[in-house]
Motif scaffolding. Sequence first.
Motif, PDB file in Angstrom:
ATOM      1  N   VAL A 134      12.411  -2.504   5.693  1.00  0.00           N
ATOM      2  CA  VAL A 134      11.240  -3.113   6.321  1.00  0.00           C
ATOM      3  C   VAL A 134      11.645  -3.769   7.637  1.00  0.00           C
ATOM      4  CG1 VAL A 134      11.534  -5.270   5.004  1.00  0.00           C
ATOM      5  CG2 VAL A 134       9.285  -4.695   5.929  1.00  0.00           C
ATOM      6  N   ASP A 135      10.690  -3.864   8.553  1.00  0.00           N
ATOM      7  CA  ASP A 135      10.896  -4.594   9.800  1.00  0.00           C
ATOM      8  C   ASP A 135      10.797  -6.090   9.462  1.00  0.00           C
ATOM      9  OD1 ASP A 135      10.833  -5.840  12.268  1.00  0.00           O
ATOM     10  OD2 ASP A 135       9.409  -4.413  13.141  1.00  0.00           O
ATOM     11  N   THR A 136      11.932  -6.695   9.150  1.00  0.00           N
ATOM     12  CA  THR A 136      11.935  -8.079   8.696  1.00  0.00           C
ATOM     13  C   THR A 136      11.471  -9.043   9.772  1.00  0.00           C
ATOM     14  OG1 THR A 136      14.272  -8.289   9.275  1.00  0.00           O
ATOM     15  CG2 THR A 136      13.749  -7.647   6.999  1.00  0.00           C
ATOM     16  N   ARG A 166       4.953  -1.685   8.383  1.00  0.00           N
ATOM     17  CA  ARG A 166       5.328  -0.451   7.687  1.00  0.00           C
ATOM     18  C   ARG A 166       6.640  -0.674   6.957  1.00  0.00           C
ATOM     19  NH1 ARG A 166       2.450   3.406   6.356  1.00  0.00           N
ATOM     20  NH2 ARG A 166       3.915   5.015   6.901  1.00  0.00           N
ATOM     21  N   VAL A 167       6.772  -0.026   5.795  1.00  0.00           N
ATOM     22  CA  VAL A 167       7.984  -0.135   4.986  1.00  0.00           C
ATOM     23  C   VAL A 167       8.289   1.211   4.351  1.00  0.00           C
ATOM     24  CG1 VAL A 167       7.590  -2.570   4.453  1.00  0.00           C
ATOM     25  CG2 VAL A 167       6.765  -0.843   2.886  1.00  0.00           C
ATOM     26  N   ALA A 168       9.521   1.346   3.913  1.00  0.00           N
ATOM     27  CA  ALA A 168       9.918   2.489   3.094  1.00  0.00           C
ATOM     28  C   ALA A 168      10.598   1.927   1.853  1.00  0.00           C
ATOM     29  CB  ALA A 168      10.865   3.407   3.853  1.00  0.00           C
ATOM     30  N   HIS A 211       0.860  -1.189   0.000  1.00  0.00           N
ATOM     31  CA  HIS A 211       0.000   0.000   0.000  1.00  0.00           C
ATOM     32  C   HIS A 211       0.893   1.235   0.000  1.00  0.00           C
ATOM     33  CE1 HIS A 211      -3.388  -2.596   1.270  1.00  0.00           C
ATOM     34  NE2 HIS A 211      -2.457  -3.213   1.965  1.00  0.00           N
ATOM     35  N   ASP A 212       0.875   2.001  -1.068  1.00  0.00           N
ATOM     36  CA  ASP A 212       1.737   3.182  -1.199  1.00  0.00           C
ATOM     37  C   ASP A 212       1.036   4.393  -0.600  1.00  0.00           C
ATOM     38  OD1 ASP A 212      -0.095   2.830  -3.347  1.00  0.00           O
ATOM     39  OD2 ASP A 212       1.047   4.198  -4.618  1.00  0.00           O
ATOM     40  N   ASP A 213       1.327   4.666   0.664  1.00  0.00           N
ATOM     41  CA  ASP A 213       0.604   5.686   1.419  1.00  0.00           C
ATOM     42  C   ASP A 213       1.076   7.112   1.166  1.00  0.00           C
ATOM     43  OD1 ASP A 213      -0.972   3.709   2.657  1.00  0.00           O
ATOM     44  OD2 ASP A 213       0.524   3.402   4.222  1.00  0.00           O
ATOM     45  N   ASN A 214       2.384   7.347   1.216  1.00  0.00           N
ATOM     46  CA  ASN A 214       2.915   8.710   1.096  1.00  0.00           C
ATOM     47  C   ASN A 214       4.146   8.725   0.214  1.00  0.00           C
ATOM     48  OD1 ASN A 214       1.203  10.168   3.098  1.00  0.00           O
ATOM     49  ND2 ASN A 214       2.107   8.665   4.477  1.00  0.00           N
ATOM     50  N   TYR A 215       4.235   9.762  -0.618  1.00  0.00           N
ATOM     51  CA  TYR A 215       5.358   9.928  -1.538  1.00  0.00           C
ATOM     52  C   TYR A 215       6.170  11.152  -1.156  1.00  0.00           C
ATOM     53  CZ  TYR A 215       3.428   6.590  -4.930  1.00  0.00           C
ATOM     54  OH  TYR A 215       2.982   5.458  -5.555  1.00  0.00           O
ATOM     55  N   VAL A 216       7.489  11.018  -1.195  1.00  0.00           N
ATOM     56  CA  VAL A 216       8.404  12.135  -1.045  1.00  0.00           C
ATOM     57  C   VAL A 216       9.285  12.113  -2.293  1.00  0.00           C
ATOM     58  CG1 VAL A 216      10.224  13.184   0.340  1.00  0.00           C
ATOM     59  CG2 VAL A 216       8.396  11.870   1.465  1.00  0.00           C
ATOM     60  N   VAL A 217       9.232  13.202  -3.075  1.00  0.00           N
ATOM     61  CA  VAL A 217       9.923  13.232  -4.361  1.00  0.00           C
ATOM     62  C   VAL A 217      10.976  14.327  -4.354  1.00  0.00           C
ATOM     63  CG1 VAL A 217       9.623  13.473  -6.859  1.00  0.00           C
ATOM     64  CG2 VAL A 217       7.809  12.420  -5.490  1.00  0.00           C
ATOM     65  N   ASP A 218      12.169  13.961  -4.800  1.00  0.00           N
ATOM     66  CA  ASP A 218      13.261  14.910  -4.974  1.00  0.00           C
ATOM     67  C   ASP A 218      13.944  14.557  -6.291  1.00  0.00           C
ATOM     68  OD1 ASP A 218      15.264  16.798  -4.697  1.00  0.00           O
ATOM     69  OD2 ASP A 218      16.416  15.620  -3.270  1.00  0.00           O
ATOM     70  N   GLY A 219      13.534  15.232  -7.356  1.00  0.00           N
ATOM     71  CA  GLY A 219      14.097  14.940  -8.670  1.00  0.00           C
ATOM     72  C   GLY A 219      13.789  13.521  -9.098  1.00  0.00           C
ATOM     73  N   ARG A 253       2.926   0.231   3.391  1.00  0.00           N
ATOM     74  CA  ARG A 253       2.609  -0.897   4.284  1.00  0.00           C
ATOM     75  C   ARG A 253       2.513  -2.151   3.437  1.00  0.00           C
ATOM     76  NH1 ARG A 253      -2.761  -0.291   5.120  1.00  0.00           N
ATOM     77  NH2 ARG A 253      -2.795   1.404   3.618  1.00  0.00           N
ATOM     78  N   TYR A 254       2.929  -3.269   4.009  1.00  0.00           N
ATOM     79  CA  TYR A 254       2.655  -4.575   3.426  1.00  0.00           C
ATOM     80  C   TYR A 254       1.555  -5.209   4.263  1.00  0.00           C
ATOM     81  CZ  TYR A 254       7.315  -4.597   1.116  1.00  0.00           C
ATOM     82  OH  TYR A 254       8.430  -4.325   0.372  1.00  0.00           O
ATOM     83  N   THR A 255       0.588  -5.807   3.587  1.00  0.00           N
ATOM     84  CA  THR A 255      -0.398  -6.639   4.261  1.00  0.00           C
ATOM     85  C   THR A 255      -0.514  -7.950   3.485  1.00  0.00           C
ATOM     86  OG1 THR A 255      -2.252  -5.663   3.026  1.00  0.00           O
ATOM     87  CG2 THR A 255      -1.750  -4.704   5.192  1.00  0.00           C
ATOM     88  N   ALA A 256      -0.671  -9.041   4.219  1.00  0.00           N
ATOM     89  CA  ALA A 256      -0.787 -10.352   3.589  1.00  0.00           C
ATOM     90  C   ALA A 256      -1.049 -11.396   4.663  1.00  0.00           C
ATOM     91  CB  ALA A 256       0.491 -10.706   2.843  1.00  0.00           C
ATOM     92  N   THR A 257      -1.395 -12.598   4.199  1.00  0.00           N
ATOM     93  CA  THR A 257      -1.535 -13.749   5.085  1.00  0.00           C
ATOM     94  C   THR A 257      -0.636 -14.849   4.543  1.00  0.00           C
ATOM     95  OG1 THR A 257      -3.826 -13.154   5.569  1.00  0.00           O
ATOM     96  CG2 THR A 257      -3.149 -15.414   6.068  1.00  0.00           C
TER      97      THR A 257
END
Length: 132
Positions: free
Chosen positions: A122-124, A103-105, A72-80, A88-92
């Motif tokens: 990511v929190d592996t 949560r992931v980046a 799930h791509d929640d927020n974008y930060v763009v620099d060039g 976020r990743y969700t799954a079973t």
Amino acid sequence: MSDFDRPADVVRRQYLASAAGDLAALRDTLAPDVEWTEMAGFPLAGTYRTPEGVTSNVMEKLVADWDDWTAHDDNYVVDGENVVVLARYTATNKATGKHVHVRVAHHFVVRGGKIVRFEQFVDTAKVLAAMS
């Protein structure tokens, strides 16, 4: 550069293709010499090259091991050409039946309308806990 080729739009198309399971469309967002790095400690850790290498070593394996794997791509930060997505990743997990919500980046580099580099953070431990 058209709006369609702006770095954030290219990255967004990648997320939409992934969510739809459209691997051909996902590969179309990737440069031929893409470097795609899944974080150390993540079940699919490593750096993969070529669009086919990315989808066969990452997306196809996620679908094989997880039900409803979604980034799930929640927020974008763009620099060039740099696009950082807070997501976020969700799954079973198919083997354990355990759900993951973590949560992931993601850091993308986009040039010429294609993703040339990707790195996952990511929190592996949370992902591995759902697998055991």
